[in-house]
Design an enzyme around this catalytic site. Sequence first.
Site, PDB file in Angstrom:
ATOM      1  N   HIS A 176      60.738  42.586 -89.328  1.00  0.00           N
ATOM      2  CA  HIS A 176      61.763  42.259 -89.051  1.00  0.00           C
ATOM      3  C   HIS A 176      62.921  42.692 -89.541  1.00  0.00           C
ATOM      4  O   HIS A 176      62.528  43.665 -90.560  1.00  0.00           O
ATOM      5  CB  HIS A 176      61.770  40.522 -89.249  1.00  0.00           C
ATOM      6  CG  HIS A 176      61.503  40.293 -90.787  1.00  0.00           C
ATOM      7  ND1 HIS A 176      62.215  40.441 -91.514  1.00  0.00           N
ATOM      8  CD2 HIS A 176      60.126  39.559 -91.275  1.00  0.00           C
ATOM      9  CE1 HIS A 176      61.702  40.092 -93.018  1.00  0.00           C
ATOM     10  NE2 HIS A 176      60.467  39.417 -92.533  1.00  0.00           N
ATOM     11  N   GLU A 177      64.202  42.204 -89.440  1.00  0.00           N
ATOM     12  CA  GLU A 177      65.217  42.724 -89.859  1.00  0.00           C
ATOM     13  C   GLU A 177      65.298  42.894 -91.476  1.00  0.00           C
ATOM     14  O   GLU A 177      65.962  43.665 -92.152  1.00  0.00           O
ATOM     15  CB  GLU A 177      66.627  42.270 -89.125  1.00  0.00           C
ATOM     16  CG  GLU A 177      68.007  42.807 -89.860  1.00  0.00           C
ATOM     17  CD  GLU A 177      68.190  44.273 -89.114  1.00  0.00           C
ATOM     18  OE1 GLU A 177      67.580  44.618 -88.281  1.00  0.00           O
ATOM     19  OE2 GLU A 177      69.091  45.039 -89.858  1.00  0.00           O
ATOM     20  N   HIS A 213      62.657  43.423 -93.455  1.00  0.00           N
ATOM     21  CA  HIS A 213      62.079  44.496 -93.846  1.00  0.00           C
ATOM     22  C   HIS A 213      62.862  45.869 -93.672  1.00  0.00           C
ATOM     23  O   HIS A 213      63.053  46.732 -94.457  1.00  0.00           O
ATOM     24  CB  HIS A 213      60.790  44.771 -93.308  1.00  0.00           C
ATOM     25  CG  HIS A 213      59.729  43.884 -93.123  1.00  0.00           C
ATOM     26  ND1 HIS A 213      59.415  42.749 -92.417  1.00  0.00           N
ATOM     27  CD2 HIS A 213      59.124  43.406 -94.481  1.00  0.00           C
ATOM     28  CE1 HIS A 213      58.480  41.900 -92.841  1.00  0.00           C
ATOM     29  NE2 HIS A 213      58.272  42.169 -94.056  1.00  0.00           N
ATOM     30  N   VAL A 222      67.639  38.451 -95.980  1.00  0.00           N
ATOM     31  CA  VAL A 222      68.453  38.539 -94.831  1.00  0.00           C
ATOM     32  C   VAL A 222      67.857  37.241 -94.010  1.00  0.00           C
ATOM     33  O   VAL A 222      66.654  36.925 -94.013  1.00  0.00           O
ATOM     34  CB  VAL A 222      67.794  39.793 -93.987  1.00  0.00           C
ATOM     35  CG1 VAL A 222      68.512  39.977 -92.831  1.00  0.00           C
ATOM     36  CG2 VAL A 222      68.262  40.948 -94.839  1.00  0.00           C
TER      37      VAL A 222
HETATM   38  P1  AMP Z   1      56.029  40.990 -96.637  1.00  0.00           P
HETATM   39  O1  AMP Z   1      55.851  41.971 -95.516  1.00  0.00           O
HETATM   40  O2  AMP Z   1      56.517  39.620 -96.253  1.00  0.00           O
HETATM   41  O3  AMP Z   1      54.821  40.916 -97.681  1.00  0.00           O
HETATM   42  O4  AMP Z   1      57.267  41.574 -97.572  1.00  0.00           O
HETATM   43  C1  AMP Z   1      57.549  42.902 -97.452  1.00  0.00           C
HETATM   44  C2  AMP Z   1      59.012  43.101 -98.365  1.00  0.00           C
HETATM   45  O5  AMP Z   1      59.890  42.449 -97.742  1.00  0.00           O
HETATM   46  C3  AMP Z   1      58.882  41.977 -99.525  1.00  0.00           C
HETATM   47  O6  AMP Z   1      59.552  42.899-100.638  1.00  0.00           O
HETATM   48  C4  AMP Z   1      59.636  40.988 -99.089  1.00  0.00           C
HETATM   49  O7  AMP Z   1      60.500  40.260-100.248  1.00  0.00           O
HETATM   50  C5  AMP Z   1      60.565  41.658 -98.082  1.00  0.00           C
HETATM   51  N1  AMP Z   1      61.228  40.790 -97.530  1.00  0.00           N
HETATM   52  C6  AMP Z   1      60.703  39.711 -96.586  1.00  0.00           C
HETATM   53  N2  AMP Z   1      61.568  39.003 -96.150  1.00  0.00           N
HETATM   54  C7  AMP Z   1      62.791  39.307 -96.371  1.00  0.00           C
HETATM   55  C8  AMP Z   1      64.113  38.978 -95.939  1.00  0.00           C
HETATM   56  N3  AMP Z   1      64.282  37.844 -95.145  1.00  0.00           N
HETATM   57  N4  AMP Z   1      65.341  39.422 -96.630  1.00  0.00           N
HETATM   58  C9  AMP Z   1      64.895  40.499 -97.403  1.00  0.00           C
HETATM   59  N5  AMP Z   1      63.704  41.037 -97.685  1.00  0.00           N
HETATM   60  C10 AMP Z   1      62.667  40.501 -97.396  1.00  0.00           C
END
Ligand code: AMP
Length: 290
Positions: free
Chosen positions: A34-35, A37, A176
């Site tokens: 998503h945005e 990432h 985000v």
């Molecule tokens: P995940 O795929 O959920 O393991 O997340 C991968 C990376 O994206 C991690 O560093 C998360 O903290 C980051 N991340 C996930 N959601 C968000 C968000 N809404 N805003 C900023 N970073 C995010």
Amino acid sequence: MIELDSVREMRRWSRARRAEGGRVGFVPTMGALHEGHLRLVDRARARADATVMSVFVNPLQFGPHEDFARYPRDLARDRDLAERRGVNCLFVPGAAEMYPTTPVVRVIPGPLADHLCGPRRPGHFEGVLTVVAKLFHAVEPDVAVFGRKDVQQARMIRCMAADLDFPVEIEVAPTVRESDGLAMSSRNTYLSAADRVRARRIPEALEAAHARFRSGLASAAALCQVVRNALAEDPAIRIEYIEAVDPDALAPVETGGADTVLALAVHIGATRLIDNVALGDGLAGDPRVP
Ligand code: AMP
């Protein structure tokens, strides 16, 4: 964009970039992009010459009753989004590549796992740190970017890099949010339409505490109660925890300061959601996506 699925190839690619004098940026993810990432990709690209994104749903960080099997997976969509955002290398190792055998030696987070999500998800952060350490060895990045949404994870990774001498800069980017303030998450896709509406209360509750802090309320217990009361207006929201902790040790504070982290986990239906703010900032600095 090149796509690689072996550690050996990944390391070779990364070393070739550095041999050319380039800096390698890295964004580890579990996919279902998503945005949130993709903003991490923007940051990595600003700090490096070549950007690697990994997509790996890490079995080691899921508890036996958690959502590993149903975690959203859509590699075709992820590939498209990553390429269009300027990722140079998509690293997509299979489970057998990452874990030919179940790792016996793991990275432990120590007291950083004593609060917030740590006690509620035994072994989770050990699984996270272990996979991030392995990914760092595969990618050998100069800079790696993580999201503040997972504030406890980001803090642990920063400490792991420092304590275990990983030669990588750790950057943490703001959370985000959707247009109504809900933090973007791959798990938001689990929410029914009605539960998605309910979830707005999470950022609203954090914002309410921020407002009370700004107008002079400093007791951590009282600020947590502000969040609790705001969420309790909807009985379908089950609170797992609400805690005010210091940003370094992630240990509870009695009196909130501007950098105190107010963090929570709630369950709405079968979906577990987390969010956090710094008391002094609230949601103001977090980008929203229309
Ligand atoms: P995940 O795929 O959920 O393991 O997340 C991968 C990376 O994206 C991690 O560093 C998360 O903290 C980051 N991340 C996930 N959601 C968000 C968000 N809404 N805003 C900023 N970073 C995010």
